[in-house]
Design an enzyme around this catalytic site. Structure first.
Site, mmCIF file in Angstrom:
data_model
loop_
_atom_site.group_PDB
_atom_site.id
_atom_site.type_symbol
_atom_site.label_atom_id
_atom_site.label_comp_id
_atom_site.label_asym_id
_atom_site.label_seq_id
_atom_site.Cartn_x
_atom_site.Cartn_y
_atom_site.Cartn_z
ATOM 1 C CB CYS A 289 -5.437 -9.337 9.633
ATOM 2 S SG CYS A 289 -3.933 -8.163 9.953
ATOM 3 C CG HIS B 118 -7.137 -7.880 6.352
ATOM 4 N ND1 HIS B 118 -7.494 -6.753 7.015
ATOM 5 C CD2 HIS B 118 -5.863 -8.202 6.290
ATOM 6 C CE1 HIS B 118 -6.137 -6.425 7.635
ATOM 7 N NE2 HIS B 118 -5.356 -7.208 7.197
ATOM 8 C CG ASN C 25 -3.203 -3.888 7.826
ATOM 9 O OD1 ASN C 25 -4.356 -3.970 8.283
ATOM 10 N ND2 ASN C 25 -2.452 -5.061 7.319
HETATM 11 N N1 COA Z 1 10.586 2.125 1.739
HETATM 12 C C1 COA Z 1 11.710 2.015 0.774
HETATM 13 N N2 COA Z 1 11.870 0.719 0.569
HETATM 14 C C2 COA Z 1 11.632 -0.426 1.460
HETATM 15 C C3 COA Z 1 10.632 0.038 2.407
HETATM 16 C C4 COA Z 1 10.022 1.150 2.516
HETATM 17 N N3 COA Z 1 9.057 1.418 3.379
HETATM 18 N N4 COA Z 1 10.312 -1.262 3.071
HETATM 19 C C5 COA Z 1 11.278 -2.100 2.640
HETATM 20 N N5 COA Z 1 12.165 -1.555 1.631
HETATM 21 C C6 COA Z 1 13.180 -2.088 0.666
HETATM 22 C C7 COA Z 1 13.789 -3.263 1.397
HETATM 23 O O1 COA Z 1 14.767 -3.110 2.217
HETATM 24 C C8 COA Z 1 14.566 -3.901 -0.008
HETATM 25 O O2 COA Z 1 15.514 -3.314 -0.118
HETATM 26 P P1 COA Z 1 16.702 -4.202 -0.718
HETATM 27 O O3 COA Z 1 16.283 -4.834 -2.051
HETATM 28 O O4 COA Z 1 17.932 -3.203 -0.808
HETATM 29 O O5 COA Z 1 16.816 -5.388 0.164
HETATM 30 C C9 COA Z 1 13.416 -3.485 -0.962
HETATM 31 O O6 COA Z 1 12.761 -2.381 -0.550
HETATM 32 C C10 COA Z 1 12.314 -4.644 -1.243
HETATM 33 O O7 COA Z 1 11.937 -5.180 -0.198
HETATM 34 P P2 COA Z 1 11.015 -6.224 -0.278
HETATM 35 O O8 COA Z 1 10.603 -6.823 1.002
HETATM 36 O O9 COA Z 1 11.589 -7.480 -1.202
HETATM 37 O O10 COA Z 1 9.766 -5.775 -0.882
HETATM 38 P P3 COA Z 1 8.300 -6.125 -1.526
HETATM 39 O O11 COA Z 1 8.157 -6.255 -2.918
HETATM 40 O O12 COA Z 1 8.099 -7.702 -0.845
HETATM 41 O O13 COA Z 1 7.175 -5.370 -0.448
HETATM 42 C C11 COA Z 1 5.716 -5.494 1.256
HETATM 43 C C12 COA Z 1 7.276 -5.218 0.829
HETATM 44 C C13 COA Z 1 5.937 -5.195 2.676
HETATM 45 C C14 COA Z 1 5.104 -4.179 0.638
HETATM 46 C C15 COA Z 1 5.110 -6.756 0.757
HETATM 47 O O14 COA Z 1 5.906 -7.478 1.056
HETATM 48 C C16 COA Z 1 3.870 -6.924 1.481
HETATM 49 O O15 COA Z 1 3.042 -6.067 1.469
HETATM 50 N N6 COA Z 1 3.591 -7.811 2.232
HETATM 51 C C17 COA Z 1 2.405 -8.306 2.986
HETATM 52 C C18 COA Z 1 2.570 -7.480 4.107
HETATM 53 C C19 COA Z 1 1.140 -7.394 5.040
HETATM 54 O O16 COA Z 1 0.193 -7.395 4.360
HETATM 55 N N7 COA Z 1 1.203 -7.657 6.229
HETATM 56 C C20 COA Z 1 0.036 -7.580 6.974
HETATM 57 C C21 COA Z 1 -0.805 -8.854 6.617
HETATM 58 S S1 COA Z 1 -2.219 -9.044 7.600
#
Ligand code: COA
Length: 326
Positions: free
Chosen positions: A108, A253, A283
């Site tokens: 990224c 980004h 993204n």
């Molecule tokens: N739809 C529905 N539920 C989802 C899901 C989806 N697409 N993806 C994950 N979940 C669920 C998880 O399984 C979890 O369930 P549980 O509580 O029963 O275990 C719940 O949602 C919460 O998941 P969590 O991972 O704690 O959510 P979060 O608040 O951390 O958000 C992201 C998840 C991925 C959106 C967030 O962590 C994020 O954006 N991280 C950075 C990712 C990124 O930018 N990557 C590239 C960087 S260059």
């Protein structure tokens, strides 16, 4: 930067469409990431082909023919083939031969890393006109099932390009770039297979376990992205004796709208000074910044003399920033 361009595939994939393939919802995706839809490439579309379209738009804006390009830099984590680099295929697509073509592997942060290389080439006088492209086809590499939902709802396909050219104008151009990496965290956001350390490079077992799909520890990535992008912007401002209030436009980004908003708050910038389009494209990894830049130019968000700031964070971890006097 004398020209900008972008290309995104025609096919729009909404959050509702994704919820037909996996256990997710439009509300969950919007709330956690801000994403409303993304583009997915159709069968047969290549990164080199999308890069060519974005490059042609950038060259047209610059009033240049492809033959004016002295060197090509192409950032991607989704190359068309394991080798040669996608930059070689782009060179061929543009009808060019002989000039150097280099792939940048900084995920990224690839566009900002590439910008740093391009800027150095131009500054030392090695190349006068450099074509810099960020391009990704993420959709063919995602686990589009409930198992992979944390990753697959976030990513999209697209290409963005910039033409950089030497200028004698001291008030215009790239002021500085600032690059970082932290390999200790490589596995927090990565794709394990195919791996040349594995004999063979991919096994039935790894395929069954989905270890050829990208994976991440989302919360860790989120935390690092906010901190590192904010720090990188402050580093760039400090190096140039400038303050956040001097920034006319920040293009972070596009990883997650919440990440961009937290960076914006940390820097004390108003919403109008930050450009986001993740709502429409998701993204697109190395392509997010050049796509956003091309759109910002077309929306009249940048005027001659404006201070443009770019900031990126991604797998590696890698992160960096750039300040540009437009
Ligand atoms: N739809 C529905 N539920 C989802 C899901 C989806 N697409 N993806 C994950 N979940 C669920 C998880 O399984 C979890 O369930 P549980 O509580 O029963 O275990 C719940 O949602 C919460 O998941 P969590 O991972 O704690 O959510 P979060 O608040 O951390 O958000 C992201 C998840 C991925 C959106 C967030 O962590 C994020 O954006 N991280 C950075 C990712 C990124 O930018 N990557 C590239 C960087 S260059």
């Amino acid at each position: 930067m004398v020209g900008t361009g972008f290309y995104v595939p025609e096919r729009v994939v909404t959050n509702d469409e994704l919820s037909r393939y996996m256990d997710t919802s439009d509300a969950w995706i919007r709330e956690r990431s801000g994403i409303e839809e993304r583009r997915w490439a159709s069968e047969g579309t290549t990164c080199a082909g999308m890069a060519r379209r974005a490059s042609e738009m950038a060259l047209t804006e610059a009033g240049l023919r492809p033959g004016a390009v002295d060197a090509i830099l192409l950032a991607t984590l989704s190359p068309d083939h394991a080798f040669p680099g996608t930059s070689a295929f782009l060179q061929r697509e543009l009808g060019l031969t002989g000039i150097p073509a280099l792939d940048v592997r900084a995920q990224c942060t690839g566009f900002v890393y590439g910008l740093s290389v391009a800027d150095a080439w131009v500054r030392v006088g090695q190349y006068r006109t450099v074509l810099l492209v960020g391009v990704e086809i993420q959709s063919t590499g995602l686990d589009v099932s409930t198992r992979g939902r944390d990753m697959s709802v976030l990513f999209g396909d697209g290409a963005g390009a910039v033409v950089l050219q030497a200028t004698e104008d001291p008030d215009r151009g790239v002021l500085s770039t600032h690059l970082h990496a932290e390999g200790q965290n490589a596995e927090i956001l990565w794709c394990e297979f195919e791996s040349s350390a594995s004999h063979p490079r991919i096994s039935r077992e790894a395929l069954d376990e989905g270890r050829h799909y990208p994976s991440m520890v989302g919360k860790e990535v989120f935390r690092h992205a906010v901190a590192r992008m904010s720090e990188a912007v402050e580093e760039a401002l400090g190096a140039n004796g400038l303050a956040a209030s001097d920034i006319d436009l920040l293009i972070p980004h596009q990883a997650n709208l919440r990440i961009s908003q937290m960076v914006q708050r940390r820097l004390g910038l108003t919403e109008g000074r930050v450009f986001n389009n993740i709502q429409r494209y998701g993204n697109t990894t190395a392509a997010t910044i050049p796509i956003a830049l091309a759109e910002a130019v077309r929306e009249g968000r940048l005027e001659r003399g404006d201070l443009l700031c770019l900031a990126a964070f991604g797998s590696g971890f890698t992160w960096g920033s750039a300040l540009i006097r437009w």
